[in-house]
Design a protein around this motif. Structure first.
Motif, PDB file in Angstrom:
ATOM      1  N   ASP A   8      -3.808  12.992 -14.368  1.00 55.70           N
ATOM      2  CA  ASP A   8      -3.410  12.866 -12.965  1.00 55.70           C
ATOM      3  C   ASP A   8      -4.570  13.206 -12.029  1.00 55.70           C
ATOM      4  N   ASP A   9      -5.672  12.478 -12.174  1.00 54.21           N
ATOM      5  CA  ASP A   9      -6.820  12.614 -11.275  1.00 54.21           C
ATOM      6  C   ASP A   9      -6.838  11.417 -10.350  1.00 54.21           C
ATOM      7  N   PHE A  10      -7.408  11.571  -9.179  1.00 51.77           N
ATOM      8  CA  PHE A  10      -7.561  10.421  -8.294  1.00 51.77           C
ATOM      9  C   PHE A  10      -8.814   9.669  -8.710  1.00 51.77           C
ATOM     10  N   VAL A  11      -8.665   8.385  -8.978  1.00 48.81           N
ATOM     11  CA  VAL A  11      -9.787   7.584  -9.475  1.00 48.81           C
ATOM     12  C   VAL A  11     -10.095   6.431  -8.522  1.00 48.81           C
ATOM     13  N   VAL A  12     -11.349   6.002  -8.553  1.00 47.67           N
ATOM     14  CA  VAL A  12     -11.792   4.891  -7.697  1.00 47.67           C
ATOM     15  C   VAL A  12     -12.695   3.950  -8.503  1.00 47.67           C
ATOM     16  N   PHE A  48      -2.745   3.932 -16.280  1.00 44.83           N
ATOM     17  CA  PHE A  48      -1.416   4.538 -16.235  1.00 44.83           C
ATOM     18  C   PHE A  48      -1.582   6.052 -16.272  1.00 44.83           C
ATOM     19  N   LYS A  49      -0.845   6.742 -15.371  1.00 40.48           N
ATOM     20  CA  LYS A  49      -0.864   8.214 -15.370  1.00 40.48           C
ATOM     21  C   LYS A  49       0.488   8.693 -15.901  1.00 40.48           C
ATOM     22  N   PRO A  50       0.597   8.885 -17.209  1.00 43.15           N
ATOM     23  CA  PRO A  50       1.899   9.227 -17.800  1.00 43.15           C
ATOM     24  C   PRO A  50       2.510  10.501 -17.230  1.00 43.15           C
ATOM     25  N   ALA A  77       0.848  -1.196   0.000  1.00 43.07           N
ATOM     26  CA  ALA A  77       0.000   0.000   0.000  1.00 43.07           C
ATOM     27  C   ALA A  77       0.876   1.236   0.000  1.00 43.07           C
ATOM     28  N   SER A  78       0.505   2.214  -0.813  1.00 46.53           N
ATOM     29  CA  SER A  78       1.336   3.420  -0.875  1.00 46.53           C
ATOM     30  C   SER A  78       0.514   4.706  -0.861  1.00 46.53           C
ATOM     31  N   TYR A  79      -0.764   4.599  -0.582  1.00 49.27           N
ATOM     32  CA  TYR A  79      -1.604   5.797  -0.522  1.00 49.27           C
ATOM     33  C   TYR A  79      -2.346   5.858   0.792  1.00 49.27           C
ATOM     34  N   LYS A  80      -2.524   7.065   1.292  1.00 45.93           N
ATOM     35  CA  LYS A  80      -3.423   7.270   2.416  1.00 45.93           C
ATOM     36  C   LYS A  80      -4.374   8.366   1.958  1.00 45.93           C
ATOM     37  N   GLU A  87      -0.980  -4.819 -12.003  1.00 50.87           N
ATOM     38  CA  GLU A  87      -1.266  -3.650 -11.167  1.00 50.87           C
ATOM     39  C   GLU A  87      -2.585  -3.015 -11.583  1.00 50.87           C
ATOM     40  N   ASP A  88      -3.265  -2.414 -10.623  1.00 50.44           N
ATOM     41  CA  ASP A  88      -4.471  -1.648 -10.948  1.00 50.44           C
ATOM     42  C   ASP A  88      -4.101  -0.345 -11.649  1.00 50.44           C
ATOM     43  N   ILE A  89      -3.083   0.330 -11.094  1.00 45.68           N
ATOM     44  CA  ILE A  89      -2.718   1.641 -11.629  1.00 45.68           C
ATOM     45  C   ILE A  89      -1.244   1.916 -11.371  1.00 45.68           C
ATOM     46  N   VAL A  90      -0.580   2.477 -12.354  1.00 43.73           N
ATOM     47  CA  VAL A  90       0.789   2.967 -12.156  1.00 43.73           C
ATOM     48  C   VAL A  90       0.721   4.485 -12.197  1.00 43.73           C
ATOM     49  N   ASP A  91       1.124   5.070 -11.078  1.00 45.91           N
ATOM     50  CA  ASP A  91       0.997   6.512 -10.878  1.00 45.91           C
ATOM     51  C   ASP A  91       2.413   7.103 -10.886  1.00 45.91           C
ATOM     52  N   SER A  92       3.041   7.315  -9.724  1.00 49.03           N
ATOM     53  CA  SER A  92       4.433   7.783  -9.702  1.00 49.03           C
ATOM     54  C   SER A  92       5.368   6.697 -10.238  1.00 49.03           C
ATOM     55  N   GLY A  93       4.947   5.454 -10.096  1.00 44.86           N
ATOM     56  CA  GLY A  93       5.784   4.322 -10.495  1.00 44.86           C
ATOM     57  C   GLY A  93       6.614   3.764  -9.349  1.00 44.86           C
ATOM     58  N   ASN A  94       6.554   4.400  -8.181  1.00 44.59           N
ATOM     59  CA  ASN A  94       7.345   3.933  -7.033  1.00 44.59           C
ATOM     60  C   ASN A  94       7.071   2.469  -6.712  1.00 44.59           C
ATOM     61  N   THR A  95       5.803   2.114  -6.665  1.00 45.03           N
ATOM     62  CA  THR A  95       5.426   0.767  -6.239  1.00 45.03           C
ATOM     63  C   THR A  95       5.964  -0.278  -7.198  1.00 45.03           C
ATOM     64  N   VAL A  96       5.664  -0.097  -8.457  1.00 43.60           N
ATOM     65  CA  VAL A  96       6.031  -1.130  -9.422  1.00 43.60           C
ATOM     66  C   VAL A  96       7.549  -1.221  -9.596  1.00 43.60           C
ATOM     67  N   GLY A 109     -11.901  -2.002  -8.118  1.00 53.13           N
ATOM     68  CA  GLY A 109     -10.740  -2.413  -7.318  1.00 53.13           C
ATOM     69  C   GLY A 109     -10.027  -1.261  -6.647  1.00 53.13           C
ATOM     70  N   LEU A 110     -10.096  -0.086  -7.255  1.00 54.53           N
ATOM     71  CA  LEU A 110      -9.370   1.067  -6.692  1.00 54.53           C
ATOM     72  C   LEU A 110     -10.187   1.732  -5.593  1.00 54.53           C
ATOM     73  N   ASP A 111      -9.502   2.173  -4.558  1.00 60.30           N
ATOM     74  CA  ASP A 111     -10.209   2.694  -3.393  1.00 60.30           C
ATOM     75  C   ASP A 111      -9.837   4.126  -3.059  1.00 60.30           C
ATOM     76  N   TYR A 112     -10.712   4.718  -2.256  1.00 60.42           N
ATOM     77  CA  TYR A 112     -10.369   5.923  -1.502  1.00 60.42           C
ATOM     78  C   TYR A 112     -10.609   5.555  -0.050  1.00 60.42           C
ATOM     79  N   LYS A 120      -3.351  11.068  -0.816  1.00 62.98           N
ATOM     80  CA  LYS A 120      -1.952  11.504  -0.701  1.00 62.98           C
ATOM     81  C   LYS A 120      -0.973  10.341  -0.851  1.00 62.98           C
ATOM     82  N   ARG A 121       0.060  10.550  -1.646  1.00 58.57           N
ATOM     83  CA  ARG A 121       1.094   9.529  -1.778  1.00 58.57           C
ATOM     84  C   ARG A 121       1.897   9.427  -0.491  1.00 58.57           C
ATOM     85  N   LYS A 122       2.257   8.239  -0.098  1.00 67.08           N
ATOM     86  CA  LYS A 122       3.208   8.103   1.003  1.00 67.08           C
ATOM     87  C   LYS A 122       4.218   7.031   0.612  1.00 67.08           C
TER      88      LYS A 122
HETATM   89  P1  IMP Z   1       2.596   4.585  -7.417  1.00 63.93           P
HETATM   90  O1  IMP Z   1       3.532   3.866  -6.503  1.00 63.93           O
HETATM   91  O2  IMP Z   1       2.640   6.085  -7.192  1.00 63.93           O
HETATM   92  O3  IMP Z   1       2.771   4.237  -8.879  1.00 63.93           O
HETATM   93  O4  IMP Z   1       1.126   4.194  -7.009  1.00 63.93           O
HETATM   94  C1  IMP Z   1       0.679   2.956  -7.170  1.00 63.93           C
HETATM   95  C2  IMP Z   1      -0.388   2.556  -6.187  1.00 63.93           C
HETATM   96  O5  IMP Z   1      -1.057   3.664  -5.575  1.00 63.93           O
HETATM   97  C3  IMP Z   1      -1.432   1.830  -6.982  1.00 63.93           C
HETATM   98  O6  IMP Z   1      -1.181   0.458  -6.978  1.00 63.93           O
HETATM   99  C4  IMP Z   1      -2.707   2.184  -6.270  1.00 63.93           C
HETATM  100  O7  IMP Z   1      -2.986   1.233  -5.273  1.00 63.93           O
HETATM  101  C5  IMP Z   1      -2.453   3.519  -5.641  1.00 63.93           C
HETATM  102  N1  IMP Z   1      -3.012   4.602  -6.493  1.00 63.93           N
HETATM  103  C6  IMP Z   1      -2.346   5.433  -7.333  1.00 63.93           C
HETATM  104  N2  IMP Z   1      -3.179   6.286  -7.947  1.00 63.93           N
HETATM  105  C7  IMP Z   1      -4.412   5.996  -7.489  1.00 63.93           C
HETATM  106  C8  IMP Z   1      -5.719   6.533  -7.773  1.00 63.93           C
HETATM  107  O8  IMP Z   1      -5.925   7.463  -8.568  1.00 63.93           O
HETATM  108  N3  IMP Z   1      -6.743   5.952  -7.109  1.00 63.93           N
HETATM  109  C9  IMP Z   1      -6.594   4.926  -6.223  1.00 63.93           C
HETATM  110  N4  IMP Z   1      -5.393   4.389  -5.942  1.00 63.93           N
HETATM  111  C10 IMP Z   1      -4.312   4.920  -6.565  1.00 63.93           C
END
Ligand code: IMP
Ligand code: MG
Length: 170
Positions: A144-148, A124-126, A64-67, A93-102, A151-154, A70-72
């Protein structure tokens, strides 16, 4: 909290079907190990694997990398309880955002000498992506919007929704 529909079920289904066909073709009957990144990719994984027509086993990794929105930083205590050495690893993966996780996961996996590592993501958020590592299969590029939903949560909500929504928090 307001939800605005961004991607409907039909578009999700179509893209997953296409992605499954592409993945099937790419591996040419070589068996794969699908690694589903929980919890977000639960629904995507279950739909995608039914569109991939090759021998596979399925593993899960929880990260998990979101709260809220907000990214953490990533919890770096992932425990890998499956075989990687010599395997063709497909990270789902559900979503690649910053790419930190993957990128973190790929670097961890590399320590165990897999035969190959590929990445399939539904979203993917390029504009947020901070790495050079190629994302092999992408369902949808989004802003770069927050989506749910799907599978994706808030804060653990909305994972059960069939479509993908943009979250407006005003
Ligand atoms: P990253 O490490 O910044 O690429 O983020 C990847 C993880 O953050 C994803 O696997 C999601 O679980 C979560 N995440 C990133 N963006 C979103 C979003 O818009 N909605 C919900 N979860 C997100
Ligand atoms: Mg995730």
């Amino acid at each position: 909290m307001q939800l605005k529909k961004l991607i409907d079920k039909k578009a999700i289904n179509n893209n997953i079907k296409q992605m499954g066909a592409d993945i099937t073709k790419y591996y040419q009957n070589n068996p794969i190990t699908v690694v589903s990144i929980l919890k977000g990719s639960l629904l995507f994984t279950s739909d995608l694997i039914r569109e991939i027509d090759i021998e596979m086993n399925i593993e899960f990794l929880k990260i998990a990398s979101y709260k809220g929105t907000k990214r953490k930083s990533i919890k770096s205590d992932i425990s890998i309880d499956f075989n990687i050495k010599g395997k063709n690893i497909l990270i789902v993966e559900d979503i690649v955002d910053s790419g930190n996780t993957v990128n973190y996961i790929v670097n961890e996996f590399r320590k165990y000498n897999p035969n190959s590592i590929k990445i399939a993501t539904l979203l993917f958020k390029p504009s947020s992506y901070n790495f050079n590592m190629k994302i092999d299969w992408i369902g949808f590029n989004i802003k770069d919007d927050f989506v749910v939903g799907y599978g994706l949560d808030y804060n653990e909500l909305y994972r059960n929704k069939k479509c993908i929504y943009k979250l407006n928090d005003e």
